[in-house]
Design an enzyme around this catalytic site. Structure first.
Site, PDB file in Angstrom:
ATOM      1  N   SER A 214     -64.399 -15.436  54.743  1.00  0.00           N
ATOM      2  CA  SER A 214     -65.808 -15.495  55.120  1.00  0.00           C
ATOM      3  C   SER A 214     -66.364 -16.795  54.570  1.00  0.00           C
ATOM      4  CB  SER A 214     -66.582 -14.302  54.545  1.00  0.00           C
ATOM      5  OG  SER A 214     -67.977 -14.484  54.675  1.00  0.00           O
ATOM      6  N   TYR A 227     -68.311  -8.619  47.245  1.00  0.00           N
ATOM      7  CA  TYR A 227     -67.720  -9.138  48.491  1.00  0.00           C
ATOM      8  C   TYR A 227     -67.285 -10.592  48.320  1.00  0.00           C
ATOM      9  CZ  TYR A 227     -67.378 -10.248  53.490  1.00  0.00           C
ATOM     10  OH  TYR A 227     -66.930 -10.646  54.728  1.00  0.00           O
TER      11      TYR A 227
END
Length: 416
Positions: A214, A227
Site C-alpha cells: 500500500s 496496518y
C-alpha cells in the site's frame, strides 16, 4: 535491441532510432574534424564552438534514445498468459477479485485463495481453481500451497501474488496490541510463509513474487499504525527477497495502491469508531465522543472523495507485474492518491507530521486540549439592579393571586 524485449515493433522502432541518431553523431564528428583542420591554419575559436555543438548533439541523441525507450516500454509485454499458473490470495471481494478476473481474461491459470465460502462462490462460473483457507493458520497455508502446486503441474508455478490483507484502524493511544498481532499475521506473516513454501518452485521456473502492499507502506498515516506497520514490514521483506533472488532471475514486484473503492476502504471509518468505543474509557475520555463523531463524518467525506475504481489498478498489476517480461521493482499506480501521498512522504519530518495530521484530523481538537469557552460579558450595574428589581416585583405579583387579578382588570400589562 534485444534488451528492449521480443516485440518486433519495438525492435524495428529502436533500430531506426539508433541508426538515425548514429548518423547524426557521425555527421557532427565529421563537421568537428573539418573545423579543426581549418582552425589549424587560422584561429582556434571555431574549435571550441563546434566541440560544444558536437557535445550537444551527442547529448540530444542520448536523450532521444532514452525517450524512445520510455515510449516503447509499455509495448514490451506478452499479450497472453499462455496458461501459466499463478496463485492469488485475497480473492473474496474488491481488488483481489478484479485481479483474478483480469488474470483469467489474460490467459493465466489462476488459483484463487478465498477466506469465505461466499467469496469462493463468485468464481463458480470461471475456470479458476478455488481454495478456501485461513492464511493465519498453518493448516490454511498448507492447503493453499498444495492446491497451487497441484494446479501448476509439470509446467510449474509462474507467480505468487500476495494480496490478502485486513485493516484495523485506530489511534495508538487506544488501539490494543492484539490489533497489531492480527494485522501482522495476515498482512506480513502469511506472505512470508507462502513465499517460503513456494520459493523453490518459483526458482525452477524463474517466476516472480508480487506483493501488494500500500502507499501506507511508504508513508504512514495517522490512525493506521497497525496496518502501516505490517505494510512497511512487507516492503522491507520484498526488498531483501528481490536482492537475494537476482542469481535465480526471480522477479519481485511491490504494488503500492492508494485508496480504492473496496470493502476494506469503505469500512475504514466505521472500524475506527468501533475501536474508539470498544477501548477503555480512561483511554478515550481525553478525546470526547463529539470529537470522535465529527472525525468519522469528516473521514467518510474524505474517503468518498479519494476512492477510485479498483479495476484500473488491477489491470495495471496484471499487465506490468505479470505479463511484462521485465517487470519494475515497484508499481505506484497512476490512478488514485498514491503519488500524492508518496510526495508528502518525502517532506521533512516536522513538516510532514503536521501536514498528515491536518489531513486526517482537520478541524476539531480533542476535548481536553480545547481552550475554555470565554466567560459571558458582565452586565452593567444599573442594568443588573433594574432587572433584579423587576424579577422581585414579578415574583411578588405572581405569589399574590388577588393582586394579580386586580392589576390585570385595571389594564396593567404584564412585562419582563
Amino acid at each position: 535491441v534485444g534488451s528492449l524485449g521480443n516485440s518486433t515493433r519495438v525492435q524495428e522502432v529502436t533500430r531506426r532510432v539508433v541508426e538515425q541518431f548514429t548518423a547524426i553523431v557521425f555527421r557532427r564528428c565529421n563537421s568537428v574534424t573539418a573545423t579543426v583542420d581549418d582552425s589549424e591554419q587560422g584561429s582556434m575559436a571555431p574549435t571550441t564552438a563546434t566541440a560544444a555543438a558536437a557535445a550537444a548533439a551527442a547529448a540530444a541523441a542520448a536523450a532521444a534514445v532514452y525517450i524512445a525507450y520510455k515510449w516503447t516500454k509499455n509495448w514490451r509485454y506478452v499479450s497472453v498468459g499462455n496458461g501459466r499458473c499463478i496463485l492469488l490470495t485475497g480473492c473474496d471481494t474488491g481488488f483481489g477479485r478484479h485481479v483474478a478476473q483480469q488474470a483469467l481474461d489474460a490467459g493465466f491459470k489462476v488459483v484463487a485463495a478465498c477466506y469465505t465460502e461466499a467469496g469462493a462462490a463468485t468464481f463458480a462460473s470461471t475456470t479458476a481453481t478455488i481454495v478456501v483457507a485461513d492464511l493465519t493458520t498453518a493448516e490454511g497455508v498448507e492447503r493453499v500451497v498444495k492446491a497451487a502446486l497441484a494446479a501448476a503441474g509439470d509446467a510449474g508455478l509462474f507467480a505468487l501474488v500476495n494480496n490478502a490483507g485486513l485493516c484495523l484502524p485506530g489511534n495508538v493511544d487506544w488501539l490494543p496490541p492484539d490489533a497489531y498481532e492480527r494485522s501482522m499475521a495476515l498482512n506480513f506473516h502469511a506472505p512470508v510463509k507462502l513465499t517460503y513454501a513456494l520459493l523453490p518452485a518459483l526458482k525452477s521456473t524463474r517466476g516472480r513474487v508480487v506483493n501488494v502492499t500500500s502507499v501506507d507502506g511508504v508513508v504512514a498515516l495517522p490512525s493506521t499504525a497497525a496496518y502501516s506497520a505490517s505494510k512497511h514490514a512487507l516492503e522491507a521483506f520484498s526488498d531483501v527477497l528481490r536482492a537475494e533472488m537476482l542469481p535465480w532471475d526471480v522477479n519481485v514486484v511491490v504494488v503500492e495502491p492508494g485508496t480504492m473503492r473496496t470493502p476494506l476502504a469503505e469500512a475504514f471509518a466505521d472500524g475506527w469508531l468501533r475501536s474508539f468505543r470498544e477501548a477503555p474509557a480512561e483511554r478515550t475520555a481525553a478525546y470526547g465522543d463529539e470529537w470522535a463523531r465529527r472525525h468519522v463524518t469528516q473521514t467518510n467525506k474524505g474517503m468518498e472523495a479519494a476512492m477510485v475504481d479498483a479495476m484500473p489498478t488491477a489491470l495495471e498489476l496484471v499487465h506490468r507485474a505479470l505479463l511484462h517480461p521485465s517487470p519494475p521493482s515497484r508499481i505506484l499506480p497512476a490512478k488514485g492518491n498514491a503519488k500524492i501521498l508518496w510526495t508528502l512522504g518525502q517532506l521533512p519530518d516536522s513538516i510532514r507530521d503536521r501536514v498528515l495530521y491536518s489531513l486526517v484530523f482537520p478541524s476539531l481538537l480533542p476535548l481536553t486540549l480545547r481552550p475554555p469557552p470565554p466567560p459571558p460579558p458582565a452586565r452593567p450595574l444599573h442594568t443588573s439592579l433594574r432587572r433584579d428589581h423587576c424579577d422581585l416585583c414579578r415574583q411578588q405579583i405572581s405569589s399574590s393571586r388577588p393582586l394579580h387579578i386586580f392589576l390585570k382588570a385595571s389594564g396593567r400589562q404584564e412585562c419582563g
